[in-house]
Write a protein that holds these residues in place. Structure first.
Motif: not given
Length: 186
Positions: A99-120
């Protein structure tokens, strides 16, 4: 009204503990018996639904009383887990480096909405675990997808579901956002 054979108190525990405790308790039940899991983790509904489906147990439903979720599962009579695909894992440290090297990654975050909105992670696609089966067509089946959740358990269940749908390049990020020290967006 569902009458359980056994009640498991998982209140106050966050993912993955409600699943860990459920799995342990389920081993002691006879096929056909019903387990009630009392939980306060809002993500436990999707977690238990996905876990039940992946193990062959029957998810009977959830009843909410105040902050407590009462989940009901019936133990499978076959007493065998469904066939699962081994999902490759990447350590959080190696993933963070990508992520920090700027690689072109597809990241799927499967947490609940509140968890995602708290920081992703910037650019992460959000599909909660409970919606993965219905919404996975939003992703390309031939793409390499890094699946992340809070601890690595929900992401593993999501990847299992997607593998059954024909996705070939799924990588589970372990442990997940609980130990993430990189940048996040809200």
């Amino acid at each position: 009204m569902i009458t359980p054979n056994y009640v498991l108190d998982a209140k106050g525990f966050a993912c993955p503990m409600p699943i860990v405790k459920t799995k342990k308790t389920m081993k002691n039940l006879e096929p056909g018996q019903v387990l009630e899991i009392q939980a306060t983790d809002k993500g436990s509904t999707a977690d238990l639904q996905a876990w039940a489906k992946s193990t062959g147990h029957e998810y009977l439903g959830t009843k909410t009383e105040g902050d407590v979720l009462h989940h009901f599962l019936r133990k499978d009579g076959a007493n065998t887990a469904a066939e699962t695909t081994v999902i490759p894992e990447i350590s959080l440290e190696n993933f963070k480096e990508k992520v920090e090297n700027g690689e072109n990654l597809i990241i799927l975050d499967v947490r609940e909405l509140g968890e995602y909105e708290a920081g992703h992670i910037q650019g992460a696609i959000h599909i909660p675990l409970g919606e993965v089966e219905q919404r996975s067509d939003e992703l390309k089946k031939d793409a390499c997808i890094y699946v992340i959740c809070h601890s690595g358990r929900r992401s593993e269940l999501a990847a299992q579901t997607m593998a059954k749908q024909g996705f070939k390049q799924l990588i589970n990020v372990v442990p997940g956002m609980c130990d993430w020290t990189g940048e996040t967006v809200k």
